[in-house]
Design a protein around this motif. Structure first.
Motif, short mmCIF file in Angstrom:
data_model
loop_
_atom_site.label_atom_id
_atom_site.label_comp_id
_atom_site.label_asym_id
_atom_site.label_seq_id
_atom_site.Cartn_x
_atom_site.Cartn_y
_atom_site.Cartn_z
N TYR A 170 0.83 -1.21 0.00
CA TYR A 170 0.00 0.00 0.00
C TYR A 170 0.86 1.25 0.00
O TYR A 170 0.62 2.18 -0.78
CB TYR A 170 -0.93 -0.01 1.22
CG TYR A 170 -1.55 1.33 1.51
CD1 TYR A 170 -2.55 1.84 0.69
CD2 TYR A 170 -1.12 2.10 2.59
CE1 TYR A 170 -3.12 3.09 0.93
CE2 TYR A 170 -1.68 3.34 2.84
CZ TYR A 170 -2.67 3.83 2.02
OH TYR A 170 -3.21 5.07 2.27
N TYR A 171 1.87 1.29 0.86
CA TYR A 171 2.72 2.48 0.93
C TYR A 171 3.65 2.60 -0.27
O TYR A 171 4.09 3.69 -0.61
CB TYR A 171 3.52 2.47 2.23
CG TYR A 171 2.69 2.93 3.41
CD1 TYR A 171 2.32 4.26 3.55
CD2 TYR A 171 2.27 2.02 4.37
CE1 TYR A 171 1.54 4.68 4.61
CE2 TYR A 171 1.48 2.43 5.45
CZ TYR A 171 1.14 3.76 5.56
OH TYR A 171 0.36 4.17 6.61
N ARG A 173 7.17 7.50 3.38
CA ARG A 173 8.49 7.84 2.86
C ARG A 173 9.49 6.72 3.11
O ARG A 173 10.32 6.41 2.25
CB ARG A 173 8.98 9.14 3.50
CG ARG A 173 8.22 10.37 3.02
CD ARG A 173 8.63 11.60 3.80
NE ARG A 173 7.88 12.77 3.37
CZ ARG A 173 7.94 13.95 3.97
NH1 ARG A 173 8.70 14.10 5.05
NH2 ARG A 173 7.24 14.97 3.51
N TYR A 174 9.41 6.11 4.29
CA TYR A 174 10.38 5.06 4.61
C TYR A 174 10.15 3.82 3.74
O TYR A 174 11.10 3.30 3.14
CB TYR A 174 10.28 4.68 6.09
CG TYR A 174 11.29 3.63 6.49
CD1 TYR A 174 12.61 3.98 6.74
CD2 TYR A 174 10.94 2.30 6.59
CE1 TYR A 174 13.56 3.02 7.08
CE2 TYR A 174 11.87 1.33 6.92
CZ TYR A 174 13.18 1.70 7.18
OH TYR A 174 14.10 0.75 7.51
N ILE A 175 8.91 3.34 3.66
CA ILE A 175 8.64 2.09 2.94
C ILE A 175 8.83 2.28 1.44
O ILE A 175 9.45 1.44 0.78
CB ILE A 175 7.23 1.59 3.27
CG1 ILE A 175 7.17 1.12 4.73
CG2 ILE A 175 6.85 0.45 2.33
CD1 ILE A 175 5.84 0.57 5.15
N SER A 176 8.31 3.36 0.88
CA SER A 176 8.48 3.58 -0.56
C SER A 176 9.96 3.76 -0.89
O SER A 176 10.44 3.26 -1.92
CB SER A 176 7.68 4.79 -1.02
OG SER A 176 8.09 5.97 -0.33
N MET A 229 15.66 -1.33 -2.70
CA MET A 229 15.79 -2.77 -2.90
C MET A 229 15.80 -3.12 -4.39
O MET A 229 16.63 -3.93 -4.83
CB MET A 229 14.64 -3.50 -2.20
CG MET A 229 14.72 -3.47 -0.68
SD MET A 229 13.18 -3.98 0.13
CE MET A 229 13.00 -5.65 -0.49
N VAL A 230 14.91 -2.50 -5.16
CA VAL A 230 14.86 -2.77 -6.60
C VAL A 230 16.15 -2.31 -7.27
O VAL A 230 16.75 -3.03 -8.09
CB VAL A 230 13.63 -2.09 -7.23
CG1 VAL A 230 13.68 -2.21 -8.75
CG2 VAL A 230 12.35 -2.69 -6.69
N ILE A 233 12.63 -4.17 11.39
CA ILE A 233 11.53 -3.31 11.83
C ILE A 233 11.96 -2.22 12.81
O ILE A 233 11.19 -1.31 13.09
CB ILE A 233 10.40 -4.14 12.46
CG1 ILE A 233 10.87 -4.78 13.77
CG2 ILE A 233 9.90 -5.18 11.49
CD1 ILE A 233 9.77 -5.48 14.53
N VAL A 234 13.19 -2.30 13.37
CA VAL A 234 13.54 -1.39 14.45
C VAL A 234 13.61 0.06 13.98
O VAL A 234 13.20 0.98 14.70
CB VAL A 234 14.87 -1.82 15.11
CG1 VAL A 234 16.05 -1.66 14.15
CG2 VAL A 234 15.13 -1.02 16.39
N VAL A 235 14.12 0.30 12.77
CA VAL A 235 14.26 1.69 12.29
C VAL A 235 12.89 2.34 12.05
O VAL A 235 12.65 3.46 12.53
CB VAL A 235 15.14 1.74 11.03
CG1 VAL A 235 15.17 3.16 10.46
CG2 VAL A 235 16.56 1.29 11.36
N PRO A 236 11.95 1.70 11.31
CA PRO A 236 10.63 2.34 11.17
C PRO A 236 9.89 2.49 12.49
O PRO A 236 9.19 3.49 12.70
CB PRO A 236 9.88 1.42 10.21
CG PRO A 236 10.62 0.14 10.20
CD PRO A 236 12.04 0.49 10.47
#
Length: 381
Positions: A55-56, A225-228, A234-235, A342-345
């Protein structure tokens, strides 16, 4: 009993917190009650987590499509949602058709090549023992010792590989269910996300509703912003490393590039973890190839760290690299690789909440609205 109301309030909430902690402790002691709840939570949590990630990733695309205007015609939201969802299905379907067969084929070839890899390592070890510099170290190593050690570690690699394949086969049913549920959950997230914060806002008193709404908006932007940004990273890293592996002549480029891209989700440490399989494969071929892989990783990470990360994530999170390293160290020791991911987000979300609460406190003292104080802070920056 209490000298003032403040101490009485603190005592009251302390007792409440202790009672709640005791209740939670007692409830968790009943395995027959908690086991079905834990299974249900794990079953529901994973599709929600994956759908939330996508979603993000898709949210910026949805926003861009919504802004499309042709003369006096404005793109309706429901149509933008369907177009975004269709693009998602096309990309995922294309990736499954093109890349999954390639990666599965490379996995099969790598497993078949393990015996020859073990023999090659034995030959390298035998040649190293005969070198003059090794003899000067006065270390006594026989051919039998080398063969025994290499066979032992090779057997361990095979057993680990077999165990991993068994785990993959065992989880195929769960993966299939999740794969079917994720697109459905994702569609409803894209379609109904705009109604979430207004609905939550209605559960709070009018005096706090606007503050809750603004805090939710800030959290939403932080996560987006973090996930996108991580998805783009990664890509980029996956494709760039695959191209670099191809240029150095390394086999299994898509599988090793995929590992490098996925590992990059762990800040700072991930790139080194992701390149380890490629280095091991290169060691079985030539030392020159190892040097080429190291150069490839250095170039890709330099581009990623200097251009992509600051533009997509660095400016939005504003977390010092030393803070990230300490977070990764603590989370890695406590919860392993999942904790490092997960710690950073989680830290970014907690930091956003604390900063907003502090601004709210200052706003109440100065009799300002928190939105005015936030706007003033942004203007000063």
């Amino acid at each position: 009993m209490f000298p003032n109301d403040k101490l009485r309030t603190i005592f009251f909430w302390t007792i409440e917190a202790l009672a709640l902690a005791c209740l939670i402790f007692l409830v968790f002691r009943f395995d027959f009650l908690m086991h079905p709840i834990a299974v249900f939570a794990n079953t529901v949590f994973m599709p929600l987590l994956v759908a939330g990630f996508f979603y993000y990733v898709l949210k910026p695309i949805l926003k861009a499509i919504e802004k499309i205007r042709i003369k006096n015609w404005q793109m309706p939201r429901f149509l933008a949602v369907w177009i975004t969802f269709a693009l998602f299905l096309i990309v995922v379907g294309g990736a499954l058709v093109i890349f999954v067969p390639l990666i599965l084929n490379e996995i099969t070839n790598m497993i078949n090549a393990i015996p020859s890899f073990i023999k090659h390592v034995q030959d390298l070890a035998n040649e190293m023992v005969k070198e003059p510099w090794f003899k000067r170290m006065n270390i006594s190593v026989s051919d039998t010792d080398i063969k025994t050690s290499v066979t032992k570690y090779g057997t361990s690699v095979l057993s680990i590989t077999a165990g991993t394949l068994q785990a993959v086969i065992a989880g195929a049913t769960s993966f299939t269910i999740n794969a079917l549920m994720v697109p459905i959950i994702l569609f409803y997230m894209l379609n109904d996300a705009d109604h979430f914060l207004p609905t939550v806002k209605n559960f709070f008193p009018k005096s706090k509703a606007q503050d809750v709404f603004e805090l939710g908006g800030q959290l939403d932007k932080t996560i987006e912003r973090y996930i996108s940004g991580q998805a783009i990273q990664m890509v980029f890293v996956g494709f760039a490393m695959s191209i670099g592996y191809w240029m150095t002549g390394l086999p299994y480029i898509w599988l090793l590039g995929f590992i490098a891209g996925v590992a990059n989700i762990v800040p700072y440490v991930g790139p080194f973890i992701g390149v380890v399989p490629a280095v091991l494969v290169a060691l079985s071929i030539s030392w020159k190839m190892v040097i080429g892989i190291v150069i490839t990783m250095a170039i890709v990470q330099q581009v990623n760290g200097s251009i992509i990360y600051p533009a997509l994530i660095g400016k939005s999170l504003k977390i010092h690299p030393l803070t990230v390293m300490l977070l990764l160290l603590g989370a890695g020791n406590l919860w392993g690789i999942v904790g490092m991911i997960i710690v950073v987000p989680v830290y970014a979300i907690a930091r956003t909440i604390i900063l907003y609460a502090y601004k709210l406190h200052l706003a109440q003292r100065k009799e300002q609205s928190v939105s005015e104080l936030t706007k003033k802070t942004l203007d000063n920056e």
